[in-house]
Design a protein around this motif. Structure first.
Motif, short mmCIF file in Angstrom:
data_model
loop_
_atom_site.label_atom_id
_atom_site.label_comp_id
_atom_site.label_asym_id
_atom_site.label_seq_id
_atom_site.Cartn_x
_atom_site.Cartn_y
_atom_site.Cartn_z
N ASN A 1 -7.95 2.99 5.31
CA ASN A 1 -9.06 2.06 5.35
C ASN A 1 -9.18 1.29 3.94
OD1 ASN A 1 -9.13 1.36 8.22
ND2 ASN A 1 -10.39 3.35 7.93
N GLN A 2 -9.58 1.94 3.14
CA GLN A 2 -9.85 1.82 1.93
C GLN A 2 -8.39 0.73 1.37
OE1 GLN A 2 -13.11 1.88 0.12
NE2 GLN A 2 -12.14 0.08 -0.69
N ARG A 3 -7.48 1.52 1.43
CA ARG A 3 -6.07 0.97 0.41
C ARG A 3 -5.67 -0.34 1.62
NH1 ARG A 3 0.03 4.21 -0.26
NH2 ARG A 3 1.40 2.02 -1.16
N THR A 4 -6.05 -0.72 2.52
CA THR A 4 -5.78 -1.20 3.85
C THR A 4 -6.39 -2.80 3.49
OG1 THR A 4 -5.22 0.33 5.47
CG2 THR A 4 -6.16 -2.18 5.84
N VAL A 5 -7.80 -2.52 2.82
CA VAL A 5 -8.58 -3.93 2.47
C VAL A 5 -8.70 -3.89 0.89
CG1 VAL A 5 -10.63 -2.58 2.04
CG2 VAL A 5 -10.59 -4.42 3.15
N ASN A 6 -8.10 -2.78 0.70
CA ASN A 6 -8.18 -3.47 -0.89
C ASN A 6 -6.53 -4.44 -1.04
OD1 ASN A 6 -9.96 -2.35 -1.87
ND2 ASN A 6 -8.52 -0.57 -3.23
N GLY B 1 1.59 -17.52 2.36
CA GLY B 1 1.10 -16.73 1.43
C GLY B 1 2.31 -15.29 0.25
N LEU B 2 2.69 -16.56 -0.20
CA LEU B 2 4.14 -16.28 -0.60
C LEU B 2 4.23 -15.07 -2.08
CD1 LEU B 2 7.06 -19.34 -0.16
CD2 LEU B 2 6.51 -17.38 0.94
N VAL B 3 4.16 -13.57 -1.90
CA VAL B 3 3.86 -13.16 -2.86
C VAL B 3 4.44 -12.13 -1.86
CG1 VAL B 3 1.69 -14.19 -3.98
CG2 VAL B 3 1.25 -11.73 -1.98
N SER B 4 4.95 -10.64 -3.59
CA SER B 4 5.27 -10.21 -2.76
C SER B 4 4.44 -8.53 -2.90
CB SER B 4 6.61 -9.16 -4.45
OG SER B 4 5.51 -9.61 -5.41
N VAL B 5 4.80 -7.71 -2.16
CA VAL B 5 4.63 -6.57 -2.27
C VAL B 5 4.06 -5.61 -3.07
CG1 VAL B 5 4.04 -3.87 -1.52
CG2 VAL B 5 5.47 -5.57 0.15
N ALA B 6 4.87 -6.08 -4.37
CA ALA B 6 4.49 -5.42 -5.79
C ALA B 6 3.84 -6.40 -6.48
CB ALA B 6 5.44 -5.83 -6.71
N GLU B 7 3.35 -7.27 -6.14
CA GLU B 7 2.93 -8.24 -6.96
C GLU B 7 0.98 -7.82 -6.66
OE1 GLU B 7 4.72 -12.50 -8.33
OE2 GLU B 7 4.56 -11.75 -5.85
N VAL B 8 1.23 -7.92 -5.05
CA VAL B 8 0.06 -7.70 -4.47
C VAL B 8 -0.34 -6.39 -4.36
CG1 VAL B 8 -1.13 -7.39 -2.13
CG2 VAL B 8 0.33 -8.80 -2.13
N GLU B 9 -0.28 -5.18 -4.84
CA GLU B 9 -0.31 -3.89 -5.02
C GLU B 9 -0.46 -3.75 -6.81
OE1 GLU B 9 -0.76 -1.29 -2.75
OE2 GLU B 9 1.37 -1.31 -1.68
N ALA B 10 -0.35 -3.82 -7.27
CA ALA B 10 -0.56 -4.43 -9.26
C ALA B 10 -1.90 -5.02 -9.54
CB ALA B 10 -0.16 -5.51 -10.04
N LEU B 11 -2.19 -6.27 -8.47
CA LEU B 11 -3.62 -6.69 -8.58
C LEU B 11 -4.44 -5.53 -7.69
CD1 LEU B 11 -5.53 -9.22 -9.24
CD2 LEU B 11 -5.39 -9.93 -7.08
N ALA B 12 -4.28 -5.09 -6.10
CA ALA B 12 -4.94 -3.90 -5.54
C ALA B 12 -5.55 -3.10 -6.74
CB ALA B 12 -4.41 -3.70 -4.56
N SER B 13 -4.39 -2.42 -7.71
CA SER B 13 -4.46 -1.38 -8.92
C SER B 13 -5.99 -1.22 -9.63
CB SER B 13 -3.34 -0.40 -9.02
OG SER B 13 -2.72 -1.52 -9.77
#
Lengths: 340, 340, 340, 340, 340, 340
Positions: free
Chosen positions: C297-302, C319-331
């Protein structure tokens, strides 16, 4: 009029309009740029006799790069023609938390494949007062590394002041290779321009509180790194940029100059970013201009950081701001009020 | 429907796209504007019967200026045709610490060379409820100064309310000349619109804490200046804008109306700036509209500052926002949430 | 590869360039979008097998909408051709205190006039792992409401996870009608995506401190609303966006996921807005992607809030952003530093 | 100044830039047009008092259509506000052998759903000298057909000259329906404007050598058709365009006016086409202008064909050429030499 | 649905807007193209199951090329990711007597450096009915020459029809090298597509009256060359384009198909050129489509030349015209009349 | 390298995009041009040492004009800074029968108000081999007329070849004034460049068959006029352009050079026009280049007309074509085939 010779690549920059992402782009704005070329244009724009040395292919795309330099008053008579292609860099402008992105397509460029004998440094540097290059240039290829070392040696022999921006690019070479070549280059450098992160990347100059990647600017760390660097290479001066990246849209900026004895810091600005690229090169041009003008250290760093700050409000790489504009900001007017 | 007649120049505005600097521009956006024309368009847009009086050359560029006014519903039947050229102003948008820049190329314009006899004020002002001009108009040329004085005298005689925005432009005339002419003009003015800096520039109305050029807004100084001005010229009301320039990208805005007795201030907004020009004219239009609508002083200044604030989010000079949009902001909704 | 089927409309979006207002526009940028289509594109972009179901007219404008989905890798083989027109929405970008504005011109669209028999849900949903729609779709017309209920029933019967974003649009139907239809739809929904305001609009889920329209984000209210909603419809999870609108240029963003037991909040971001539309859809896509990937859940909402935040920096709806870009911000990297 | 009232729709025209096809388009140029509106703009441009009657929705897109008419000097005070949408037409420019393509998206437009009572014809036509409409207008909907008949009846009763361009559109109604309604409309028409093909389509006026769809222009057939038409409806004059389509890039053009007795032909031009749409409307405006000016038949048809020819060199629908330009071409100067 | 697999490069095409020369360009339109990709898009556009095989770098520029193919319905699942760069070609549009100009910047592209093992031809060609490539592909590099031969061999073994457009490019390889490699490739080719000039360049097939570079089209020479070629390689059919270059703005076009026995010529068109590139590829696609549809020789060549002619009216490389449009022209309607 | 000095104005050219009319324009392309500057750029582009002498205001718009000259390699070191404004010319491109239109807005320009003493001709002309100006320059103002005469006298004294294009502009001066001044100027001219019409306008050189304004080119009349002119002023050579204006889109072009004894004509071309302006200046540059290269008369006129013809295919005023491109056309290749 003082003459400065800059040496490096010149690339075509292709960026989608506005904040469009690469995969949305149906058109690209085309400009021409490279770290050292950006410095050359700033210096011509400040009224110095500024010359650029590079190699471009003998076709219209190569000519367009030369034309863009001429347009802003750079002496391009020392540019060699030949080779197969002009390097390209694709730039996607970031905004807010989305980072700007660069895709380099510079392999096999005319300058990368230039042979050492193609540049007659004694002739190219005759009448010059200053020679500038950056760590990107020797990173382009082994040939260009050799050319760079030839150039700084020749400059030194001719008694010309040499400045170098360390500018480490991990996509071009390894840290080990960078350290090896830059150690040789720096033997001939008088004025070193860099930041804490690059000092670490290239020379492993690690100091206690390096946190350049965060919003906070590490003033103390800069002084320590400058000291270590200057001692190592016997630089006359070391100039550091400080950047705190609040987001891709807003950065905190400052800078320092260290003369082997004392460190001088500029005021800190928060820049709302129109175009992020070329900010460091505008700082370098500020340092070169100020020192050639005989400004003292405080005025030098103030001018250079103000120039760098203003660059962030100008589209494309070139720091197209006037001496008067930089002086106005350096003297404290941050209001941006309409000038009629 | 109340009828307002505005008198002034109409110029072609040429600005590079986005944040491009003049020396980078390969194309210019063309619009048509001038302080009084901006007011006329805002008033037509608010639903008043708004007429514009000026002179334009009898060619397609002159016609294009007329067409742009017609497009937004301004009555252009009183515009005289003739003369040699349309004035031009080049605008470079600033950003962050880099100021916006205006290059005027308005000498020899049709209106500047207009002769006093060319405007039949009694006819032009028949049926009008309000006449508006600014200090820019008499500054254009001696001829236009005479025309302006003719106009305000005629308006006064016809019992029409007269408003004037002092709007000092140092590139058009000296402070001494401005003081001389504006002293004559202000004899016939009912509603004076200005800010502290202009009050100083035109009439030397200096008060203790004038610091309009800094971020801080000088609320007290405004009241003092308004009092002095109103006493001097017997204005019915004096309306002041307050602007704190954080940078070319962000401004703090407020405003005041003083009725000879009491001062009323609007809430303060921080505007993120899309286009800086025309903010004061939108304030003037707000004042005229509100007073013609019979709003009380508080509502008048609130509406006017909200209109001015919103103008900063609109491209080009015209304050193209609706009454409903202004009212929404004036009533406190600063959220900018999507309206579907 | 997991397969997700989204169902909804696809419209042409027409927006003036930059910050031009509708009445200034001489040209419009054309893109193709709709809440569910935005989700489908994000999911294809994240590498899932993403299919879109809708109906478009059999002419070039309809084909252009299909082409835009194909361009980003969405399976369009389930799109029906026919009907008279493609719905259009006009969008004017807001800035500062000026709100963005939408004018819908979607009546009589191909999908609105589709008949229930035109979609073979068992075939369209075969091999699917997830079905997603929003409250906009059944609001389009009675026919589409019936189609939506057919779809969620079929999905349920096939054991496919169903998600729905409540997404109330007052211009399409009344709150009463919305409540009636969405009550039926939600019987078949596993994952409900919404915010506090919509929960109130559609189901009257009122909690003490709802103040979603102000800058402050109401964290507690979200949990209460999610609890009430989840109990009412037996949702497996309820995901909420939180948005504080500082202005049209800057928003504060967060989000929550509630699993019937516990609520998990993402960090809060302040987004400098390039394009406001599609932020919620990017959140929905984040939820679907994360849950299909088996994130906790935490990772999902992040992930979902980071994706939504980044969307605000991308032009147009997708929403043309990559998984890597999202993960970088989420982290945690919000610096937006240039990536070379 | 003579007053002409035109009645019809006003649509948004959306065309990709240059010669881009619909499925390549990422942006559309937006203009506002319709057969009768094109005539109204030409007449205002020629200096007549030109008014337009239509209905547009009360939002910014509707207002933009009104603004475009005002921009070119058309009186828009008789335009009714309300209804749901502005009709749209998508235009793809052809070139060489590739035809231009129109996709209509005009169903459900404000004017299509207008009720007969909404237009007070006696008021709208007071002071008018001429009323103009086309066969497209009654084809829009049964309501508008009734409105059109109301209008021409009212005009006739007021002694106003009525002109009508037959302008058959197969996508709007059948030939049978067209014949029925246009037979009623034409009872009140004085000046009929058409071409051979339309005369066939609407009234089955077949003559021996009709080959209007080929390059060859059928001069004799025109005379025969004009005779038959004029006798049938007792027209005072019938004006015909002749067009030979060499390709989408080049057309041969001429025209004829027949006064019940004699036919007058204009010289033939070969137009290199910048924008094909609106050529017939420019011809209609030429006829109305010429007859109101009291030109004889030969001058009338020469002026009208020259106006039509020049229209093909102007972007978008409006025939934005001056009387002087038309006269110059009509008097034989086809050289297109630079005017300094 | 018949499946066609095309193999070749995919490049970014950068052209200045309109007729701007390279050295005037401040922006480039970006599209993605290559001879075989152009064919693949035409075939997908005609409704065939069209797949493209190539290799692109794993970054956003590579992805954009894939996306453009997907947009027009090409199956891109067989595209390999990796390598360093996407080839680029700069195109300057000619006009009148000024020729169009191409600057290739394709060295070191992903496909050029692909290794033979990277493509599993048996899998890539399973279910295919037709395989197409051109002489440009084996010219890219020795590796790609090997890959091409692998491919045609595999196709032959699988019983798939193989077509090849000789397409000699002097900037990529010598005539001797071309002859050597193409002799090997042509062993496996069923349908050869070419023109007289290429037949000379690649195989030295010289006939008496070859004058393809002049305005006159050499019909007889084509038949002779086709006969010689077909005998040499045992082609089932040889299809020739004929082009007479009046200027960069106007070309005369025709084509021939020879079945080993008889030659069939299409009518001749004069194309007014919007975009010159891709005309030959549109012809190839016409041949493949027609033969897969079972058209007879006359209909095949008529369709193919009409498709090629229409391509010249479409911007960028892709032949984005519909079967219906091609059939209309092939059936004799060259009028380009507006389609409403 | 031969050095040529050109003297004249430099203006900003503002033209609407494509074929938009002035009254439709919302943006203008900005370039910098003037008859003599166009020549200077062509000569720099051909590789000569080309210098320009003019005066521009000391602001960014003036600098932009200088920059555009520098961009194409012109030596701008002799340009004086000061004065109030840069002259402007608005250009609307014609098409088909619609003529191109120029609106001059050049009064009060920096050069027009320059004082004779501001140019040190002996210094400016030192090392020059050729001096070129046109009849437009002395027409700008009495001051500039004096400056022009100073210049040609100085050139003559220094033994520099002087060329002058008569170039009569009726909007700048009367025929009488032109005759008076140009008679003085021509005393110092070696090479006169003109056409029949100008020879009549300036010197009343009327010959029997002058019909230069029609499609037919008057070859014989040219020879007669050249003879009369050459005898009158003792020119070494007289070069004439011949132009037949079929329409604004297509012109027939040729040219002649007369050496006092014999006349040499170039082949005739039909140019499809991209940009009409600067065609004569390209001819002048061709003459200067050819004579400096020592070409014989036939080659000189062939080169010059080919250069002029190609100019018509290039956007904006400058004749940006290479020597190789001109030679290719001059040697007979009019095909405009793609160069890869």
């Amino acid at each position: 009029m003082k003459r400065v010779v800059c040496f490096g690549e010149i690339m075509m920059r292709l960026n989608p309009k506005g904040y469009m992402r690469f995969i949305q782009a149906k058109a690209f704005e085309a400009s021409y740029a490279c770290a050292e070329a950006n410095v050359a244009v700033s210096l011509a724009n400040y009224g110095l006799d500024s010359a650029y040395v590079t190699k471009v292919p003998a076709h219209e795309i190569g000519q367009s790069a030369v034309n863009e330099l001429r347009r802003y008053g750079v002496d391009t008579s020392g540019i060699v023609r030949g080779g197969k292609r002009l390097g390209i860099y694709f730039l996607e402008k970031g905004a807010s938390q989305r980072a700007s992105k660069v895709i380099y397509d510079r392999e096999g460029s005319a300058i990368a494949q230039a042979e050492p004998g193609e540049f007659n440094w004694n002739k190219l540097l005759s009448n010059a007062d200053w020679f500038h290059t950056t760590g990107i240039t020797p990173a382009i290829s082994d040939n260009v590394a050799r050319l760079t070392i030839e150039a700084v040696k020749a400059a030194k022999k001719l008694g010309i002041t040499v400045s170098c921006d360390l500018n480490y690019r991990s996509t071009l070479w390894s840290k080990d290779k960078a350290k090896e070549v830059m150690t040789e280059v720096c033997k001939y450098v008088d004025i070193c321009i860099t930041n804490q992160e690059q000092a670490v990347d290239v020379f492993g100059i690690q100091v206690a509180n390096t946190n350049g990647t965060k919003n906070g600017l590490d003033y103390e760390g800069c002084v320590s790194a400058a000291k270590l660097l200057s001692e190592k290479f016997n630089f006359k001066k070391a100039a550091f940029t400080l950047r705190g990246s609040i987001s891709a849209s807003d950065n905190r900026l400052s800078g320092m100059i260290y003369d082997g004895d004392e460190a001088f810091f500029a005021p800190e600005y928060t820049a709302h970013i129109v175009d992020r690229v070329g900010g460091g090169d505008a700082f370098s041009a500020g340092i070169i201009f100020s020192l050639l003008k005989g400004y003292d250290n405080q005025r030098t760093v103030n001018f250079s950081v103000a120039a760098s700050c203003l660059k962030h409000s100008v589209e494309h790489d070139f720091g197209l701001v006037s001496v008067a504009e930089v002086e106005a900001l350096a003297s404290g007017d941050t209001s941006g009020r309409v000038q009629r």
